[in-house]
Design a protein around this motif. Structure first.
Motif, PDB file in Angstrom:
ATOM      1  N   GLN A 136       0.823  -1.209   0.000  1.00 26.60           N
ATOM      2  CA  GLN A 136       0.000   0.000   0.000  1.00 26.60           C
ATOM      3  C   GLN A 136       0.859   1.262   0.000  1.00 26.60           C
ATOM      4  O   GLN A 136       0.504   2.275  -0.607  1.00 26.60           O
ATOM      5  N   PHE A 137       2.015   1.216   0.643  1.00 25.46           N
ATOM      6  CA  PHE A 137       2.864   2.394   0.769  1.00 25.46           C
ATOM      7  C   PHE A 137       3.701   2.636  -0.484  1.00 25.46           C
ATOM      8  O   PHE A 137       4.509   3.563  -0.505  1.00 25.46           O
ATOM      9  N   ALA A 138       3.522   1.813  -1.498  1.00 17.79           N
ATOM     10  CA  ALA A 138       4.075   2.079  -2.821  1.00 17.79           C
ATOM     11  C   ALA A 138       2.969   2.351  -3.828  1.00 17.79           C
ATOM     12  O   ALA A 138       3.204   2.294  -5.039  1.00 17.79           O
ATOM     13  N   ASP A 139       1.766   2.630  -3.341  1.00 19.13           N
ATOM     14  CA  ASP A 139       0.611   2.950  -4.185  1.00 19.13           C
ATOM     15  C   ASP A 139       0.282   1.820  -5.154  1.00 19.13           C
ATOM     16  O   ASP A 139      -0.200   2.053  -6.266  1.00 19.13           O
ATOM     17  N   MET A 140       0.507   0.567  -4.727  1.00 22.09           N
ATOM     18  CA  MET A 140       0.200  -0.566  -5.581  1.00 22.09           C
ATOM     19  C   MET A 140      -1.272  -0.935  -5.568  1.00 22.09           C
ATOM     20  O   MET A 140      -1.669  -1.877  -6.255  1.00 22.09           O
ATOM     21  N   ASP A 141      -2.070  -0.219  -4.778  1.00 24.56           N
ATOM     22  CA  ASP A 141      -3.499  -0.478  -4.808  1.00 24.56           C
ATOM     23  C   ASP A 141      -4.115  -0.055  -6.129  1.00 24.56           C
ATOM     24  O   ASP A 141      -5.271  -0.386  -6.407  1.00 24.56           O
ATOM     25  N   ARG A 142      -3.373   0.666  -6.952  1.00 22.67           N
ATOM     26  CA  ARG A 142      -3.863   1.019  -8.282  1.00 22.67           C
ATOM     27  C   ARG A 142      -3.799  -0.160  -9.245  1.00 22.67           C
ATOM     28  O   ARG A 142      -4.399  -0.111 -10.318  1.00 22.67           O
ATOM     29  N   ALA A 143      -3.052  -1.185  -8.895  1.00 20.02           N
ATOM     30  CA  ALA A 143      -2.931  -2.363  -9.751  1.00 20.02           C
ATOM     31  C   ALA A 143      -3.412  -3.639  -9.081  1.00 20.02           C
ATOM     32  O   ALA A 143      -3.666  -4.618  -9.771  1.00 20.02           O
ATOM     33  N   PHE A 144      -3.534  -3.648  -7.736  1.00 19.16           N
ATOM     34  CA  PHE A 144      -3.916  -4.846  -7.002  1.00 19.16           C
ATOM     35  C   PHE A 144      -5.029  -4.508  -6.013  1.00 19.16           C
ATOM     36  O   PHE A 144      -5.063  -3.401  -5.462  1.00 19.16           O
ATOM     37  N   PRO A 145      -5.903  -5.461  -5.738  1.00 24.85           N
ATOM     38  CA  PRO A 145      -6.951  -5.241  -4.720  1.00 24.85           C
ATOM     39  C   PRO A 145      -6.395  -5.440  -3.311  1.00 24.85           C
ATOM     40  O   PRO A 145      -6.719  -6.410  -2.617  1.00 24.85           O
ATOM     41  N   LEU A 146      -5.562  -4.515  -2.882  1.00 24.33           N
ATOM     42  CA  LEU A 146      -4.887  -4.667  -1.595  1.00 24.33           C
ATOM     43  C   LEU A 146      -5.868  -4.620  -0.430  1.00 24.33           C
ATOM     44  O   LEU A 146      -5.733  -5.403   0.525  1.00 24.33           O
ATOM     45  N   GLU A 147      -6.825  -3.719  -0.480  1.00 22.07           N
ATOM     46  CA  GLU A 147      -7.777  -3.584   0.620  1.00 22.07           C
ATOM     47  C   GLU A 147      -8.582  -4.864   0.795  1.00 22.07           C
ATOM     48  O   GLU A 147      -8.770  -5.352   1.925  1.00 22.07           O
TER      49      GLU A 147
END
Length: 716
Positions: free
Chosen positions: A549-560
């Motif tokens: 999340q701290f690399a803004d990868m939620d734009r590519a993966f459903p991290l939440e």
């Protein structure tokens, strides 16, 4: 003959002598190897100590003498009133003690831009001593989950500052369950031996033992165990062979009572104490198959009881007994008849699974070393071949503290081969290939053996690729912090596409781990309430998803979604497992930190865009009745203050407009036809489309999974 006196000016003293010369009280020339060791023919053993140190004044002893129990009530409130462990935190600053040889380790040379070696990353050097539940210091290495957690805490602190996750008061503690009331358990057993259960209860506990240990303790088939159990229940209690069988069966029953849905923890502890007593008193000093089996079962029970250090020690006895019998060698096992050969091979496979699991999760050197060709088609075992991958990651990556391209290519090639043919090795491991199993009782239960195998496969990828994820997040946090303090836009990343790919592989495996293990709780059939291997994979997956999340990868993966699933599953197992309960609290704090990071990112983005919005419609936020001029007005200029000027600089797409801050901003919007909403409008991808392919929930495409690690071959 008197010894000639040496003048003070002629006297030569060596500031640092080797250990051999110190022990023999001889002069040493300080060279390695020194002259005296060379003359004695022991030059290869010449070594130097690191210098004098006082045990009393060492930070370890000073921290040890400062331990207290003042936070015990806080720990009870944090983990619940029924938490079965006690913690004694030391004062801040003395909990984490870095090893003395930390500074002597070779540091990677900083590479220049454009000359960076692709797919090469340093392993974070986080070997340390941490406090266990009784106040003793235990070693935790680089591959340990707690070392990974410490890296995440540092990055979160750099990004958010102080928070509950980064400043957890238990952050340097190895949480374990501490059994109470074991002071006189041996004398109680001698006075009142534990009776054997009735056949129906015994068969019930054996079924749960087999279900919980599938793919982990492949000692024998369930039919063989049930047949031997019936003979044992009908036999007498005399004879050393019967004592060995009694020790093994009481330990099997203990694991069954420990994992069954009923609340039989007291019965499980009673069976375990008696089985351990029979092992120590009867077969401990005699290396045999029964001795190894007994200590393997003790290890598995202790893992389920959240007593990992005790399990680690007992497994060491089993491994040494196996070496004494030659079980580690396939050619030695081949000298025996077929039934005993199968038993010895299965036992070695069990030792490998337990050893590599604890070595990777605790960061300690493996106690076993494979001499077989695990890729051979004859008697191919999927679990043993996967253990070879674990061993390669630990010995070629974490022991050397560097991920080099050659090792990465070898391990990833092994991954691809394993993913292609692992289904052919399930029969040797007594694992059925289906996702569900139909039992004799008419139930349809999840195939936990297959779950164990697949989640371990994803864990190897996360373990191998997580240095690249840490490096990627660290670079992103550093660039974001620097840009925010300087009031400039975030500079583009300079990492190679291969590094991005490996970081994405780590996150992709974490998401697939959660999706895989979600099938355990969604099935209607009850599952074992203690599964330490599953809990470990869920915890690692939660850490990976939170860090991404701290690399803004939620734009590519459903991290939440993935982190929420891991937290929910940890909560299920945390009802009975102290380690799972602690992992759930860590995941909750990490989830809160991720939420704070997303809120801050959205707030900064809104503030950067507020200038343009205010230029269009005016702004009343913090300006009283002052109105902003329109961007459409001819000859008019928008109001641009110092804060707005910095906002323009922080906008990546408006960075080139900083010099236009004092002139009008022209705006020529295109004509928007509502009918165009019906068309498919492609969205801009957050990552390189050549590397990623949007599929379903936005994870890596099939080409990557099958091309690098062979991930496509193990999907459920």
């Amino acid at each position: 003959m008197p010894v000639r006196k040496t003048r003070s000016g002629e006297r030569r003293r060596c500031a640092k002598a080797c250990r051999s010369c110190k022990r023999r009280k001889e002069k040493c020339d300080g060279v390695r190897p020194c002259g005296r060791c060379i003359r004695r023919g022991v030059g290869h053993d010449c070594s130097f100590s690191r210098g004098p140190s006082s045990a009393r004044n060492s930070p370890v002893m000073s921290a040890f003498h400062d331990f207290n129990d003042q936070n015990h009530s806080q720990n009870q409130n944090r983990f619940g009133q029924d938490a079965p462990f006690r913690l004694a935190p030391a004062p801040p600053g003395q909990l984490s003690i870095d090893l003395l040889d930390y500074a002597t380790l070779p540091k990677p040379r900083p590479s220049r831009q454009g000359q960076r070696c692709s797919r090469t990353a340093p392993v974070p050097q986080l070997s340390r001593l941490i406090q266990d539940g009784r106040g003793k210091f235990m070693f935790i290495g680089d591959s340990a989950n707690l070392s990974f957690l410490q890296s995440i805490r540092r990055l979160v602190r750099d990004s958010l500052g102080p928070c509950a996750f980064a400043d957890d008061p238990l952050r340097h503690l190895l949480v374990e369950a501490t059994p109470e009331g074991r002071g006189n358990w041996i004398s109680e057993i001698v006075k009142r031996p534990t009776p054997r259960p009735d056949p129906e209860r015994a068969r019930y506990l054996v079924r749960w033992y087999m279900r919980a240990t599938s793919c982990v303790l492949n000692l024998s088939d369930e039919f063989e165990i049930q047949a031997s159990l019936s003979r044992w229940l009908q036999s007498s209690h005399d004879g050393p062979e019967q004592d060995a069988n009694s020790a093994i069966f009481f330990l099997i029953l203990a694991i069954g009572a420990q994992t069954c849905p009923e609340h039989l923890d007291d019965l499980a502890e009673q069976y375990f104490n008696y089985g351990q007593f029979l092992t120590v008193s009867g077969i401990m000093e005699d290396p045999s198959i029964a001795t190894i089996q007994a200590y393997v079962l003790i290890t598995m029970y202790l893992l389920g009881a959240s007593r990992r250090n005790a399990a680690f020690m007992h497994l060491g006895i089993a491994v040494r007994a196996a070496y004494a019998l030659g079980i580690h060698r396939d050619d030695i096992n081949a000298l025996f008849d077929r039934p005993e050969y199968v038993v010895r091979e299965r036992l070695w496979n069990v030792l490998r699974v337990l050893d590599l699991f604890m070595s990777a999760s605790l960061g300690r050197p493996p106690a076993t070393c494979e001499t077989r060709d695990t890729k051979a088609h004859a008697n191919y075992s999927a679990s043993n071949d996967l253990c070879a991958i674990f061993e390669a990651v630990l010995t070629q990556v974490y022991s050397k503290r560097m991920v080099v391209p050659q090792a990465l290519e070898r391990i990833s090639e092994h991954h691809r081969q394993w993913a292609v043919k692992f289904m052919s090795g399930l029969a040797v491991d007594n694992i059925r290939p289906s996702e569900y199993i139909d039992t004799d009782q008419g139930e349809r239960e999840p195939n936990i053996g297959l779950y164990h195998l697949k989640e371990a496969y994803y864990w190897t990828i996360m373990l191998l690729a997580r240095p690249f994820l840490i490096e990627s997040v660290s670079r992103h946090v550093s660039q974001t912090t620097t840009a925010a303090s300087a009031g400039t836009s975030t500079p583009p990343t300079t990492s190679s596409p291969s590094d991005h790919l490996l970081a994405y592989a780590c996150v992709d495996s974490a998401i697939r781990t959660v999706d895989l293990l979600r099938g355990l709780v969604t099935s209607r059939s009850p599952v074992p309430k203690r599964l330490p291997f599953v809990v470990n994979s869920l915890f690692v997956a939660a850490l990976v998803l939170g860090l991404a999340q701290f690399a803004d990868m939620d734009r590519a993966f459903p991290l939440e979604r993935g982190l929420a699933g891991a937290r929910a599953l940890l909560a299920v197992f945390g009802r009975h497992d102290a380690v799972a309960r602690r992992a759930r609290h860590i995941a909750d704090d990490l989830h809160a930190a991720c939420g704070a990071y997303r809120d801050g990112r959205a707030r900064r983005k809104m503030e950067r865009q507020s200038l343009l919005i205010g230029g269009l419609f005016g702004s009343v936020h913090g300006r009283g009745a002052e109105a902003s001029p329109s961007l459409f007005g001819a000859g008019t200029q928008p109001f641009v203050g110092m804060a707005d000027h910095e906002s323009l600089l922080m906008l990546p797409d408006l960075a080139g407009m900083a010099d236009m801050a004092d002139m009008a901003l022209p705006l020529s919007p295109q004509t928007l036809v509502f009918d165009s909403f019906d068309d498919d409008i492609p969205l801009a991808s957050a990552v390189d489309p050549n590397l990623l392919q949007e599929e379903g929930h936005g994870v890596l495409g099939e080409g990557f999974r099958s091309g690098f690690f062979g991930l496509g071959g193990v999907d459920c």
